[in-house]
Design a protein around this motif. Structure first.
Motif, PDB file in Angstrom:
ATOM      1  N   TYR A  36      29.569   2.859  25.614  1.00 31.92           N
ATOM      2  CA  TYR A  36      29.962   1.744  26.476  1.00 31.92           C
ATOM      3  C   TYR A  36      31.479   1.620  26.529  1.00 31.92           C
ATOM      4  O   TYR A  36      32.100   1.068  25.607  1.00 31.92           O
ATOM      5  N   ASP A  38      33.196   0.014  28.974  1.00 36.61           N
ATOM      6  CA  ASP A  38      33.492  -0.960  30.022  1.00 36.61           C
ATOM      7  C   ASP A  38      33.655  -2.371  29.449  1.00 36.61           C
ATOM      8  O   ASP A  38      33.470  -3.358  30.155  1.00 36.61           O
ATOM      9  N   SER A  41      35.591  -4.917  31.222  1.00 35.04           N
ATOM     10  CA  SER A  41      35.018  -5.664  32.352  1.00 35.04           C
ATOM     11  C   SER A  41      34.029  -6.707  31.855  1.00 35.04           C
ATOM     12  O   SER A  41      34.078  -7.866  32.259  1.00 35.04           O
ATOM     13  N   LYS A 237      35.659 -10.447  28.782  1.00 34.75           N
ATOM     14  CA  LYS A 237      36.030  -9.040  28.593  1.00 34.75           C
ATOM     15  C   LYS A 237      36.124  -8.766  27.090  1.00 34.75           C
ATOM     16  O   LYS A 237      35.114  -8.678  26.408  1.00 34.75           O
ATOM     17  N   HIS A 353      42.828   0.085  28.016  1.00 31.65           N
ATOM     18  CA  HIS A 353      42.027   0.967  28.875  1.00 31.65           C
ATOM     19  C   HIS A 353      42.920   2.050  29.458  1.00 31.65           C
ATOM     20  O   HIS A 353      44.153   1.908  29.482  1.00 31.65           O
ATOM     21  N   SER A 365      32.385   8.800  38.462  1.00 35.07           N
ATOM     22  CA  SER A 365      32.000   7.580  37.770  1.00 35.07           C
ATOM     23  C   SER A 365      30.483   7.394  37.806  1.00 35.07           C
ATOM     24  O   SER A 365      29.848   7.076  36.796  1.00 35.07           O
ATOM     25  N   SER A 376      31.597   3.766  32.309  1.00 38.35           N
ATOM     26  CA  SER A 376      33.011   3.536  32.638  1.00 38.35           C
ATOM     27  C   SER A 376      32.953   2.818  33.981  1.00 38.35           C
ATOM     28  O   SER A 376      31.893   2.387  34.395  1.00 38.35           O
ATOM     29  N   ASP A 377      34.074   2.681  34.675  1.00 45.05           N
ATOM     30  CA  ASP A 377      33.939   2.148  36.026  1.00 45.05           C
ATOM     31  C   ASP A 377      34.919   2.797  36.986  1.00 45.05           C
ATOM     32  O   ASP A 377      35.818   3.541  36.584  1.00 45.05           O
ATOM     33  N   ARG A 385      38.045   4.289  35.253  1.00 42.91           N
ATOM     34  CA  ARG A 385      38.648   3.544  34.134  1.00 42.91           C
ATOM     35  C   ARG A 385      37.767   3.637  32.900  1.00 42.91           C
ATOM     36  O   ARG A 385      36.549   3.500  32.982  1.00 42.91           O
TER      37      ARG A 385
END
Ligand code: PLP
Length: 425
Positions: A36, A38, A41, A237, A353, A365, A376-377, A385
């Protein structure tokens, strides 16, 4: 020389003082291979939040009903705000939880503009979150027809340090009422020197409003030492408060002239007096408006507790080590496949990040998320990212994420995900 082999990663994990925090978060046993990346976010769910949610729902709401307002609910935004204050170098009553980041940003920006009559300009930069720019424009509109937002251009990686200084002392500098910047930029991860920037803004007679969304809980922040005026930030976040959890708002205790443009009973000095003419509450609480969302506000606390327990120094040290390792591995293994690091290489200039350019970033992605189980995103048009939350990401995760990225590109994964675009990328 850093050992960039899997054995090197395992050795770092073995001596990681924060390794134990991983088990303080919920991990899906049916998805053991998930990596994970992310948390920049939406942070992971602290296990302590499960019991707390149960208590808030079953006991506090279910059994105690409205009596709970007198048994702790009423003070929740301030109580958790005071805990967050410890993370950002603020004093008691300088931080509250309220609304969303966008809404408190608006309130703070309008308050700042009204506190600088005769000055009509807001300065920001094009690294700032696009929604922030929309909000700042709305605040400028609310302040008067002559107000404007000036967006300083950048190279899309580094903040416009010289450009900002020029804009403050050059032509039009005396018109600047407010400078509003993202402490850590959402795309490139650029990190402003908060103290030095606040100083030059003040020297020009303007106020500063920091967006801490991508830094709070992962980058050391000392708003008090910097004498910053206002700050806002997400709690969902790196603070792991849960989807849509309320924002943090910091108001410097000395800036008593700053007034909430959206006044209401919870921001007043007598909320239960039901009068028309109540004055403002003390401290940052005067920026509250209506009834706080207790369920989501209460759930911010477990993630804040974990962050305070881990300590910002240890979190920052690990964050730098994780991003350094990822960048080194990306240079080694991903650059030959068309990736390029688009994050500052100086660790002092970046958050937690890393953004990688790839001409087919959207397909990369999607392939990572759906085939490689590396979450990720994608940030259009060409960035992937990767966020490194030190409380639950290890060095082996970094190596494995890079290995799977190589694999997904070499195995043709990109071809299978071209054009696929979920609502939240
Ligand atoms: C830097 C930054 N500012 C502002 C926001 C907006 O936050 P919200 O949608 O909770 O108002 C976000 C959301 O991701 C963000 O990343």
């Amino acid at each position: 020389m850093t050992d960039l082999t899997p054995a090197g990663a395992a050795a770092l994990d073995a001596i990681d003082p924060l390794a134990g925090f991983r088990s303080a978060f919920v991990h899906d046993d049916s998805d053991p291979d998930l990596i994970y990346l992310d948390g920049n976010s939406l942070g992971r769910l602290p296990t302590a939040s499960l019991d707390l949610a149960d208590d808030v729902l079953r006991r506090q709401w279910g059994r105690r009903l409205i009596r709970s307002w007198n048994e702790g609910w009423f003070e929740t935004p301030q109580r958790i705000g005071d805990r967050i204050a410890e993370l950002v170098g603020a004093g008691p009553d300088e931080v509250v939880l309220a609304d969303s980041t966008s809404v408190v940003l608006y309130k703070a920006a309008v308050a700042a503009l009204k506190a600088r009559p005769g000055r009509t300009r807001i300065l920001t930069d094009d690294l700032n979150f696009p929604s922030d720019i929309q909000v700042l424009r709305a605040a400028a509109e609310a302040a008067g027809p002559d107000h404007e937002v000036v967006v300083l251009p950048t190279d899309s990686i580094h903040g416009p340090v010289a450009g900002l200084a020029d804009a403050l002392v050059g032509q039009g500098g005396a018109d600047v009422a407010l400078v509003s910047l993202s402490h850590v930029a959402y795309r490139s991860g650029w990190c402003w020197d908060l103290a030095a920037t606040t100083r030059i803004v003040h020297e020009a007679g303007a106020l500063v409003l920091w967006d801490l969304c991508h830094s709070v809980g992962v980058v050391p922040i000392d708003l008090g030492a910097a004498d910053a005026d206002l700050a806002v930030g997400c709690t969902y976040k790196y603070l792991n408060g849960g989807p849509g959890s309320p924002a943090l708002l910091y108001v410097n205790a000395d800036r008593t002239e700053l007034r909430n443009p959206l006044r209401g009973w919870y921001g007043s000095d007598d909320p239960m007096g039901f009068g028309f003419d109540a004055g403002p509450a003390d401290g940052a609480s005067r920026f509250l408006t209506g009834t706080p969302p207790i369920l989501s506000t209460a759930l911010v606390e477990p993630g804040v507790d974990l962050t305070l327990e881990a300590g910002m120094d240890r979190i920052r040290a690990k964050s730098v080590a994780l991003t350094e390792r990822f960048i080194s591995l990306a240079d080694l293994h991903l650059a030959p496949l068309g990736f390029e690091v688009r994050t500052p290489r100086d660790p002092g200039q970046r958050g937690s990040h890393v953004a990688l350019f790839h001409a087919e970033a959207q397909a990369v992605s999607q392939a990572l998320v759906n085939e490689a189980l590396v979450i990720s995103d994608y940030r259009p048009p060409d960035l992937v990212r990767f966020g490194f939350a030190p409380l639950y990401i290890g060095f082996t995760d970094v190596d494995e994420a890079v290995r799977r990225t190589v694999d997904i590109v070499e195995s043709g994964g990109i071809d299978r995900w071209r054009g696929v675009q979920p609502v939240v990328p």
